[in-house]
Write a protein that holds these residues in place. Structure first.
Motif, mmCIF file in Angstrom:
data_model
loop_
_atom_site.group_PDB
_atom_site.id
_atom_site.type_symbol
_atom_site.label_atom_id
_atom_site.label_comp_id
_atom_site.label_asym_id
_atom_site.label_seq_id
_atom_site.Cartn_x
_atom_site.Cartn_y
_atom_site.Cartn_z
ATOM 1 N N GLU A 213 0.797 -1.219 0.000
ATOM 2 C CA GLU A 213 0.000 0.000 0.000
ATOM 3 C C GLU A 213 0.832 1.272 0.000
ATOM 4 O OE1 GLU A 213 0.523 -1.153 4.389
ATOM 5 O OE2 GLU A 213 0.410 -2.129 2.435
ATOM 6 N N GLY A 214 2.147 1.167 0.200
ATOM 7 C CA GLY A 214 2.995 2.334 0.237
ATOM 8 C C GLY A 214 2.864 3.095 1.548
ATOM 9 N N GLN A 215 3.583 4.222 1.647
ATOM 10 C CA GLN A 215 3.515 5.077 2.830
ATOM 11 C C GLN A 215 3.146 6.491 2.410
ATOM 12 O OE1 GLN A 215 6.737 5.052 5.649
ATOM 13 N NE2 GLN A 215 7.257 2.915 5.240
ATOM 14 N N PRO A 216 1.951 6.962 2.777
ATOM 15 C CA PRO A 216 1.572 8.344 2.454
ATOM 16 C C PRO A 216 2.508 9.339 3.125
ATOM 17 C CG PRO A 216 -0.332 7.053 3.155
ATOM 18 C CD PRO A 216 0.889 6.231 3.475
ATOM 19 N N ASN A 217 2.699 10.491 2.498
ATOM 20 C CA ASN A 217 3.521 11.520 3.133
ATOM 21 C C ASN A 217 2.737 12.222 4.232
ATOM 22 O OD1 ASN A 217 1.842 13.403 1.828
ATOM 23 N ND2 ASN A 217 3.293 13.741 0.168
ATOM 24 N N ILE A 218 3.439 12.994 5.043
ATOM 25 C CA ILE A 218 2.821 13.643 6.202
ATOM 26 C C ILE A 218 1.702 14.586 5.785
ATOM 27 C CG2 ILE A 218 3.243 15.224 8.138
ATOM 28 C CD1 ILE A 218 6.082 14.088 8.296
#
Length: 333
Positions: A213-218
Motif C-alpha cells: 500500500e505504500g507510505q503516504p507523506n505527512i
C-alpha cells in the motif's frame, strides 16, 4: 686509535641503515602505486549518463523558471495533479519520480537522458510516431493511472522544457550509457511469485507496506514510498508491469540506497520479486488498441494474442529463452 674510528664507523652504519630504509620505503611505495594502477586499469570505465542536478537549473530567467516548474511536476506530481492536486485532479497520487528516480537523472533508474535526443520516435505499442508530449501522456494514463493533458497547458510545456534541458548537449539519435533499463539475463525457469513474496517481505515491505500500500507523506498529498499494487498503484498497461522492466529496475535501484555498482538483490531475486509484485491486483487499462502488429510485442508482454503458441502465463513469467529461440527460428525461415 680504535677509539677514534669507532664514532665514524657507528655513523656509517646508522647512515647505511637509514638509506636502506629509505630505499625499501620507496620500493614499497612504488609497488603499492603499481597495484593501485593495475586495479584502476582492471575496472571498466564508467561512462554512463548522469543528469544535471536540480540546483543547476538557471532559475534567474523565464525559461529557467519554466524548467524548474517542470522539475517540480516530475518530483511532486501528486501535489499538483494528484487526488488533492492544486492544479488538477488527474493522477493516482504517485509522483513521476517514483519510477523516474531523482527527477529522472539516475543511471539505470528509468531516467530521461535519451528522451529529447530520440523523440519523436515510432513506438510499436502505440502503432505510430510519438512526440515527447505523447510519451508523457502515456505515463499519465498508465503509470499514474490517470488522464492525459493537452500539450498546450503550462504543465506539459514545463515538463517538455525540463526534459529538453536534461538532454542538452546530447546529439539527436544518440543514447548514452545508462539511459535504458539494464537487460538482465533470462532465468532458465519461470519467475516465481512464491519465492518473490519472500524477497518482498525481507527487502521491500518496510517501505512499501505489507500489502503493497505504500507510505503516504505527512501532508497527505502523495506518497513517501509509492504503492506497488492496489487501486492507487500503476495499472497493467504500465511499462513496469512487464517483469523484465520491473526486475531490472529493482536490481539496480532497490532496496532504497542501492545503485547499479553495488546491487543487493541477485538476478533470481529480482526476477522473482517482479513476478510477485506484478501478480497482485491493480487497476486495469483497456489495451485493445495497443500492438496492432503482434509480432512486435516484447517477449514478456503479458497479454495476447501472440504470433507464437506460447501461453500468456509463460509470456508473463517465463521461462523466456524458449520464446526467444522460437522467434529467432521464425525470423530465419
Amino acid at each position: 686509535m680504535k677509539n677514534n674510528w669507532f664514532p665514524l664507523v657507528l655513523v656509517i652504519i646508522i647512515a647505511f641503515v637509514l638509506i636502506n630504509k629509505v630505499i625499501n620505503g620507496l620500493q614499497e611505495k612504488k609497488e603499492e602505486e603499481n597495484k593501485i594502477a593495475a586495479l584502476l586499469n582492471s575496472e571498466p570505465v564508467d561512462t554512463v549518463w548522469r543528469g544535471w542536478n536540480k540546483y543547476q537549473i538557471p532559475i534567474d530567467s523565464d525559461s529557467g523558471k519554466l524548467i524548474w516548474y517542470g522539475y517540480e511536476l516530475i518530483a511532486n506530481t501528486s501535489y499538483y495533479l494528484g487526488p488533492k492536486g492544486v492544479v488538477a485532479h488527474t493522477t493516482n497520487g504517485m509522483n513521476c519520480q517514483n519510477c523516474h528516480l531523482a527527477g529522472g537523472t539516475v543511471p539505470y533508474g528509468n531516467n530521461f537522458g535519451k528522451v529529447y535526443a530520440t523523440y519523436p520516435q515510432f513506438r510499436a505499442r502505440n502503432n505510430g510516431m510519438q512526440t515527447i508530449y505523447d510519451r508523457v501522456n502515456d505515463c499519465f494514463e498508465r503509470s499514474l493511472n490517470g488522464k492525459s493533458m493537452d500539450s498546450s497547458t503550462l504543465e506539459m510545456r514545463a515538463i517538455y522544457a525540463y526534459m529538453k534541458w536534461l538532454g542538452n548537449g546530447i546529439p539527436k539519435g544518440i543514447k548514452r550509457g545508462g539511459t535504458s533499463m539494464m537487460k538482465l539475463t533470462y532465468l532458465d525457469r519461470a519467475a516465481s511469485p512464491e519465492q518473490g513474496m519472500k524477497v518482498y517481505m525481507a527487502n521491500c515491505q518496510s517501505c512499501h507496506g505489507h500489502n503493497g500500500e505504500g507510505q503516504p507523506n505527512i501532508e497527505g498529498t502523495g506518497y513517501t514510498y509509492p504503492p506497488l499494487w492496489g487501486e492507487h498503484s500503476y495499472n497493467d498497461g504500465a511499462g513496469l508491469y512487464r517483469i523484465s522492466s520491473f526486475a531490472s529496475f529493482v536490481k539496480n535501484n532497490m532496496p532504497f540506497g542501492t545503485d547499479y555498482h553495488h546491487p543487493k538483490l541477485t538476478n533470481d531475486e529480482a526476477w522473482d520479486v517482479a513476478a510477485f509484485v506484478n501478480s497482485q491486483p491493480r487497476p486495469h487499462k483497456d489495451q485493445s488498441m495497443d500492438w496492432k502488429n503482434i509480432t512486435k510485442k516484447p517477449i514478456d508482454f503479458p497479454f495476447g494474442p501472440y504470433a507464437d503458441t506460447f501461453s500468456e502465463k509463460q509470456h508473463k513469467f517465463g521461462p523466456f529463452q524458449p520464446i526467444k529461440a522460437a522467434r529467432l527460428t521464425a525470423a530465419t525461415q
